[in-house]
Motif scaffolding. Structure first.
Motif, mmCIF file in Angstrom:
data_model
loop_
_atom_site.group_PDB
_atom_site.id
_atom_site.type_symbol
_atom_site.label_atom_id
_atom_site.label_comp_id
_atom_site.label_asym_id
_atom_site.label_seq_id
_atom_site.Cartn_x
_atom_site.Cartn_y
_atom_site.Cartn_z
ATOM 1 N N ALA A 71 0.720 -1.273 -0.027
ATOM 2 C CA ALA A 71 -0.098 -0.064 0.024
ATOM 3 C C ALA A 71 0.800 1.425 -0.184
ATOM 4 N N ALA A 72 2.082 1.188 0.897
ATOM 5 C CA ALA A 72 2.857 2.326 0.849
ATOM 6 C C ALA A 72 3.644 2.377 -0.466
ATOM 7 N N ASN A 73 3.537 1.581 -1.546
ATOM 8 C CA ASN A 73 4.287 1.468 -2.677
ATOM 9 C C ASN A 73 3.333 1.034 -3.835
ATOM 10 N N GLU A 74 2.142 1.842 -3.631
ATOM 11 C CA GLU A 74 1.068 1.183 -4.609
ATOM 12 C C GLU A 74 1.279 1.578 -5.982
ATOM 13 N N ASP A 75 2.212 2.380 -6.497
ATOM 14 C CA ASP A 75 2.546 2.640 -7.746
ATOM 15 C C ASP A 75 3.617 1.644 -8.212
ATOM 16 N N ARG A 76 4.072 0.734 -7.708
ATOM 17 C CA ARG A 76 5.088 -0.105 -8.100
ATOM 18 C C ARG A 76 4.807 -1.797 -7.784
ATOM 19 N N ARG A 130 -2.148 -15.923 0.032
ATOM 20 C CA ARG A 130 -3.372 -15.857 0.911
ATOM 21 C C ARG A 130 -3.930 -14.426 0.442
ATOM 22 N N LEU A 131 -3.417 -13.288 0.525
ATOM 23 C CA LEU A 131 -3.734 -11.955 0.135
ATOM 24 C C LEU A 131 -4.596 -12.190 -1.376
ATOM 25 N N LYS A 132 -3.826 -12.834 -2.404
ATOM 26 C CA LYS A 132 -4.278 -12.848 -3.506
ATOM 27 C C LYS A 132 -5.688 -13.774 -3.420
ATOM 28 N N ASP A 133 -5.696 -14.992 -2.699
ATOM 29 C CA ASP A 133 -7.224 -15.543 -2.505
ATOM 30 C C ASP A 133 -8.220 -14.619 -2.032
ATOM 31 N N ARG A 134 -7.925 -13.454 -1.426
ATOM 32 C CA ARG A 134 -8.708 -12.483 -0.836
ATOM 33 C C ARG A 134 -9.002 -11.384 -1.971
ATOM 34 N N ASP A 135 -8.454 -11.354 -3.072
ATOM 35 C CA ASP A 135 -8.243 -10.390 -4.164
ATOM 36 C C ASP A 135 -7.695 -8.952 -3.522
ATOM 37 N N LEU A 136 -6.784 -9.110 -2.674
ATOM 38 C CA LEU A 136 -6.321 -7.914 -2.149
ATOM 39 C C LEU A 136 -4.938 -7.658 -2.857
ATOM 40 N N THR A 169 -4.048 -4.355 -5.021
ATOM 41 C CA THR A 169 -5.145 -4.293 -5.710
ATOM 42 C C THR A 169 -5.574 -2.725 -5.675
ATOM 43 N N ASP A 170 -6.171 -2.310 -7.092
ATOM 44 C CA ASP A 170 -6.649 -0.984 -6.909
ATOM 45 C C ASP A 170 -8.194 -0.996 -6.574
ATOM 46 N N ASP A 171 -8.628 -1.732 -6.109
ATOM 47 C CA ASP A 171 -10.052 -2.021 -5.662
ATOM 48 C C ASP A 171 -10.164 -1.508 -4.183
ATOM 49 N N ALA A 172 -10.531 -0.175 -4.078
ATOM 50 C CA ALA A 172 -10.345 0.573 -2.696
ATOM 51 C C ALA A 172 -11.387 -0.229 -1.806
ATOM 52 N N GLU A 173 -12.652 -0.242 -2.287
ATOM 53 C CA GLU A 173 -13.383 -1.033 -1.629
ATOM 54 C C GLU A 173 -13.256 -2.244 -0.853
ATOM 55 N N ARG A 174 -12.556 -3.111 -1.839
ATOM 56 C CA ARG A 174 -12.030 -4.585 -1.311
ATOM 57 C C ARG A 174 -10.835 -4.168 -0.101
ATOM 58 N N LEU A 175 -10.008 -3.329 -0.347
ATOM 59 C CA LEU A 175 -9.157 -2.880 0.718
ATOM 60 C C LEU A 175 -9.696 -2.606 2.122
ATOM 61 N N TYR A 212 -10.832 -5.110 4.508
ATOM 62 C CA TYR A 212 -10.262 -5.786 5.149
ATOM 63 C C TYR A 212 -9.428 -4.946 6.460
ATOM 64 N N SER A 213 -9.823 -5.743 7.354
ATOM 65 C CA SER A 213 -9.477 -5.022 8.967
ATOM 66 C C SER A 213 -7.965 -4.887 8.821
ATOM 67 N N GLY A 214 -7.103 -5.764 8.370
ATOM 68 C CA GLY A 214 -5.445 -5.649 8.602
ATOM 69 C C GLY A 214 -5.042 -4.428 7.846
ATOM 70 N N TYR A 215 -5.672 -3.832 6.825
ATOM 71 C CA TYR A 215 -5.244 -2.905 6.010
ATOM 72 C C TYR A 215 -5.127 -1.632 6.883
ATOM 73 N N GLU A 216 -6.422 -1.659 7.728
ATOM 74 C CA GLU A 216 -6.718 -0.537 8.615
ATOM 75 C C GLU A 216 -5.458 -0.260 9.294
ATOM 76 N N ARG A 217 -5.096 -1.398 10.147
ATOM 77 C CA ARG A 217 -4.007 -1.540 11.076
ATOM 78 C C ARG A 217 -2.546 -1.302 10.417
ATOM 79 N N ALA A 218 -2.375 -1.904 8.965
ATOM 80 C CA ALA A 218 -1.193 -1.555 8.508
ATOM 81 C C ALA A 218 -1.009 -0.067 8.281
ATOM 82 N N THR A 219 -2.120 0.360 7.770
ATOM 83 C CA THR A 219 -2.127 2.034 7.259
ATOM 84 C C THR A 219 -1.694 2.563 8.339
#
Length: 123
Positions: free
Chosen positions: A30-35, A59-65, A76-82, A85-92
């Protein structure tokens, strides 16, 4: 990774809660979303075993993340999908703590005056 008993007894649960490997991988992407990166590059950057990173990516691919092409991985560029995902909020939150939250005004200050040629004129 193990900890000693003294640390276990004298450290709060919040302090002991670390991001899981999938959360770390997702946060890095996510921090390097352009790469896009190879698993070994991600492992090196987040200092985690490459096998653990590869498992997390699957595992992240299986969740389409994340998206996978050849040997490269990207978020993924699917913002709704991200957002779902509760882990995305913690990572951010972790990356914001480490590097500071993004300031939209700073971004706008560096933006070009003219839109990119690939952006169609909406007039």
């Amino acid at each position: 990774m193990s900890i000693d008993r003294d640390t276990f007894e004298n450290t709060s649960e919040d302090e002991l809660a670390e991001l899981s490997v999938p959360d770390q991988v997702l946060g890095f992407l996510a921090a390097n979303e352009d790469r896009a990166f190879k698993a070994r590059e991600i492992a090196s950057q987040i200092d985690v075993d490459e096998g653990a990173v590869s498992t997390a990516l699957s595992r992240l691919k299986d969740r389409d993340l994340v998206e996978h092409k050849a040997t490269y991985w990207a978020i993924t560029d699917d913002a709704e999908r991200l957002e779902g995902y509760s882990g995305y909020e913690r990572a951010t939150a972790l990356f914001n703590d480490q590097f500071g939250a993004e300031d939209k005004n700073t971004w706008r200050g560096h933006a070009p005056e003219e839109p990119h040629p690939s952006v169609e004129d909406e007039q």
